[in-house]
Design an enzyme around this catalytic site. Structure first.
Site, short mmCIF file in Angstrom:
data_model
loop_
_atom_site.label_atom_id
_atom_site.label_comp_id
_atom_site.label_asym_id
_atom_site.label_seq_id
_atom_site.Cartn_x
_atom_site.Cartn_y
_atom_site.Cartn_z
N LYS A 54 20.95 26.42 1.12
CA LYS A 54 19.86 27.26 1.62
C LYS A 54 20.08 28.72 1.23
O LYS A 54 19.13 29.41 0.79
CB LYS A 54 19.76 27.13 3.14
CG LYS A 54 18.58 27.87 3.76
CD LYS A 54 18.65 27.83 5.28
CE LYS A 54 18.57 26.40 5.80
NZ LYS A 54 18.65 26.36 7.28
N GLU A 167 10.22 35.22 19.75
CA GLU A 167 9.30 35.20 18.61
C GLU A 167 8.04 34.44 19.00
O GLU A 167 8.06 33.58 19.87
CB GLU A 167 9.98 34.55 17.39
CG GLU A 167 10.53 33.15 17.62
CD GLU A 167 9.50 32.04 17.42
OE1 GLU A 167 8.44 32.34 16.87
OE2 GLU A 167 9.77 30.90 17.82
N LEU A 169 5.79 33.12 16.34
CA LEU A 169 5.27 32.80 15.02
C LEU A 169 4.39 31.55 15.05
O LEU A 169 4.71 30.56 15.68
CB LEU A 169 6.42 32.54 14.03
CG LEU A 169 7.47 33.64 13.86
CD1 LEU A 169 8.37 33.30 12.67
CD2 LEU A 169 6.82 34.98 13.66
N GLU A 171 3.15 28.73 12.46
CA GLU A 171 3.39 28.25 11.11
C GLU A 171 2.10 28.36 10.31
O GLU A 171 1.02 28.02 10.77
CB GLU A 171 3.91 26.81 11.12
CG GLU A 171 5.28 26.72 11.76
CD GLU A 171 5.98 25.40 11.46
OE1 GLU A 171 5.75 24.83 10.38
OE2 GLU A 171 6.76 24.95 12.31
N ASN A 231 3.59 28.54 25.20
CA ASN A 231 3.44 27.24 24.56
C ASN A 231 2.95 26.18 25.54
O ASN A 231 2.18 25.28 25.18
CB ASN A 231 4.77 26.81 23.92
CG ASN A 231 4.97 27.44 22.56
OD1 ASN A 231 4.07 28.07 22.02
ND2 ASN A 231 6.15 27.28 22.00
N PHE A 272 -8.21 26.49 20.47
CA PHE A 272 -7.38 25.40 20.99
C PHE A 272 -8.17 24.40 21.83
O PHE A 272 -7.60 23.65 22.60
CB PHE A 272 -6.18 25.95 21.79
CG PHE A 272 -5.08 26.48 20.92
CD1 PHE A 272 -3.98 25.70 20.60
CD2 PHE A 272 -5.16 27.75 20.40
CE1 PHE A 272 -2.98 26.19 19.78
CE2 PHE A 272 -4.16 28.26 19.57
CZ PHE A 272 -3.07 27.46 19.27
N GLY A 276 -8.74 15.92 19.25
CA GLY A 276 -8.30 15.14 18.11
C GLY A 276 -6.97 14.48 18.36
O GLY A 276 -6.71 13.97 19.46
N CYS A 283 7.86 23.09 18.01
CA CYS A 283 7.82 24.01 19.15
C CYS A 283 7.19 23.39 20.38
O CYS A 283 7.86 23.16 21.38
CB CYS A 283 7.08 25.29 18.76
SG CYS A 283 7.99 26.33 17.59
N LYS A 286 8.85 20.01 22.14
CA LYS A 286 10.20 20.17 22.71
C LYS A 286 10.26 21.31 23.70
O LYS A 286 11.05 21.27 24.65
CB LYS A 286 11.24 20.33 21.58
CG LYS A 286 11.10 21.55 20.70
CD LYS A 286 12.06 22.65 21.08
CE LYS A 286 12.04 23.80 20.09
NZ LYS A 286 12.84 24.96 20.54
#
Length: 458
Positions: A54, A167, A169, A171, A231, A272, A276, A283, A286
């Site tokens: 990596k 964070e 973020l 994706e 989340n 949101f 579907g 994220c 879990k």
């Protein structure tokens, strides 16, 4: 404490920044993007990771994962000389701020988060920290983790400080979300060390702050909870509309029109509320499970029992999609050719962690279907993890002589397929829109039988 500085015209990223020496521990998805973004802001950054392959890939400006705009950012910041990568923790010595960006996966056979990597990264930093250095956790962790790690850091390296800076973020938008975040959250001690930590973080994020980005400066526990609470709310909203989809199927109502109607209420909003196949990725699933597990440890498990049903609704969507595929294939999947468009858990990503699309594809195959999967970015990752599935390079190749086509990841390429031309490669014009992403009228006008979760038949 909440603060919103006065807005100014958006600057170049490094206009006000003084350069800070930064190390980023862990160069996976979060860490690699954060390292390159910090270099873009004008800081001197070293990314540390134990994975030699990596590190070599990143050092050559080759992204080890798919993320729009990241490889260009990586190449640009490496060329400035402000960014480098290493496998040697000793190279973090001399940095003033050390970001911990390692993963916190779900423990095997448990809901709780596995903190081995966060703890290991923090312990490894103890050998290179100096008094006055700031360790900044960005990983998503159970509440209480930061206080415990802060005690470890201060006991081993007196004068070193720990802060928590979660964070947020998305994706597919990770570069934008790092360089132009919608908020900055600092979890810091309530003493002079907290003042030092805040000053250092303000220096790191100077140009972002000058653009008027809101700040929330708070304690460790609140900062830790922000990400998991956010989340959990998003997961709840997704599962709510999917629960409504179940009722729509039972009543003949249309979930898309329902979502449009309630989404006009600005207290609810339309984002949101796309019914579907549900959520997946590394994220939301879990994080809500770890949140439940930690609440149980704290004796507050009743506060989050609703998240268990959120999780259950989400998983039921996958089962329902397989049932719907069987239904449109005349009651049996045995020997039926099924094209699955999409393998990543969401578009603009090659992330297949807990992918609903691949889960459905595997279930279809187990029930006797001949399945071919395609995805613009995630085929190679999928092939490594799900080698038993068959893969195709294009939608047309996947759908050749298919009895049914399932759109399970809402890539732009799939939303923009020409249903008339696409219909020429299949055996039966049957499409299952697992993301309510297609233009139903256009597909039915082209002769397709259109089905979607929670929608009236087309």
């Amino acid at each position: 404490m909440y603060e919103r500085p006065g807005r100014r015209t958006r600057p170049e990223h490094n206009e006000w920044s003084t350069s800070v020496k930064i190390s980023v521990i862990g160069c996976g998805y979060l860490g690699a993007v954060h390292a390159a973004s910090m270099a873009e802001l004008g800081h001197e950054v070293v990314g540390i990771d134990v994975d030699q392959d990596k590190v070599e890939s990143l050092s050559q400006a080759k992204a080890p994962f798919y993320e729009p705009g990241f490889e260009e950012l990586l190449g640009r910041t490496l060329a400035t000389g402000r960014l480098r990568f290493s496998t040697d923790f000793g190279d973090a010595r001399g940095s003033k701020v050390h970001f911990v960006c390692v993963g916190t996966p779900q423990k095997r056979s448990e809901y709780a988060a596995d903190l081995r990597f966060v703890e290991g990264a923090t312990e490894s930093l103890l050998d290179v920290l100096a008094p006055g250095d700031l360790v900044v956790g960005k990983s998503t962790v159970p509440v209480g983790t930061a206080a415990r790690l802060a005690d470890l850091v201060s006991s081993k390296v007196p004068g070193a400080i720990l802060a928590w800076n979660p964070e947020f973020l998305r994706e597919g938008f990770a570069v934008q979300d790092t360089l132009e975040p919608d908020r900055l959250v600092y979890g810091i001690p309530d003493d002079v060390d907290g003042e030092t930590a805040r000053a250092l973080l303000d220096e790191v994020y100077a140009s972002i702050r000058e653009r008027g980005t809101p700040q929330v400066v708070t304690d460790y526990a609140t900062a830790e909870m922000v990400k998991t609470a956010a989340n959990s709310f998003l997961a709840t909203k997704i599962s709510f509309i999917n629960a409504m989809a179940e009722l729509c199927e039972a009543t003949g109502a249309d979930v898309k029109q329902l979502a449009d109607a309630i989404g006009y209420d600005d207290r609810i909003g339309r984002k949101f509320l796309n019914a579907g196949l549900g959520f997946g990725g590394g994220c939301l699933p879990k994080d809500i499970r770890a949140f439940m597990a930690r609440a149980g440890e704290l004796g507050a498990d009743q506060a989050l029992t609703f998240l268990r049903e959120v999780d259950n609704i989400n998983m039921r969507r996958r089962i329902r999609m397989v049932d719907l595929a069987r239904e449109v294939c005349d009651g049996s999947l045995v020997g039926k050719r099924v094209a699955v468009l999409g393998a990543a858990f969401k578009p603009d990503s090659d992330d297949i962690r807990d992918s609903p699309a691949l889960n459905v594809a595997a279930q279809l195959q187990l029930q006797g279907a001949v399945v071919r999967v395609t995805d613009p970015a995630a085929v190679e990752n999928s092939r490594r993890l799900w080698p038993q599935l068959d893969y195709a390079a294009t939608p047309e190749e996947a759908a050749e002589r298919a009895d049914a086509v399932l759109v399970l990841t809402e890539w732009k390429q799939y939303r923009e397929l020409d249903p008339a031309a696409f219909g020429k490669v299949v055996k039966q014009k049957r499409v299952l829109d697992g993301r309510n992403a297609l233009d139903r009228d256009a597909w039915t006008a082209a002769g397709w039988s259109y089905r979607a979760l929670g929608r009236r038949h087309g």
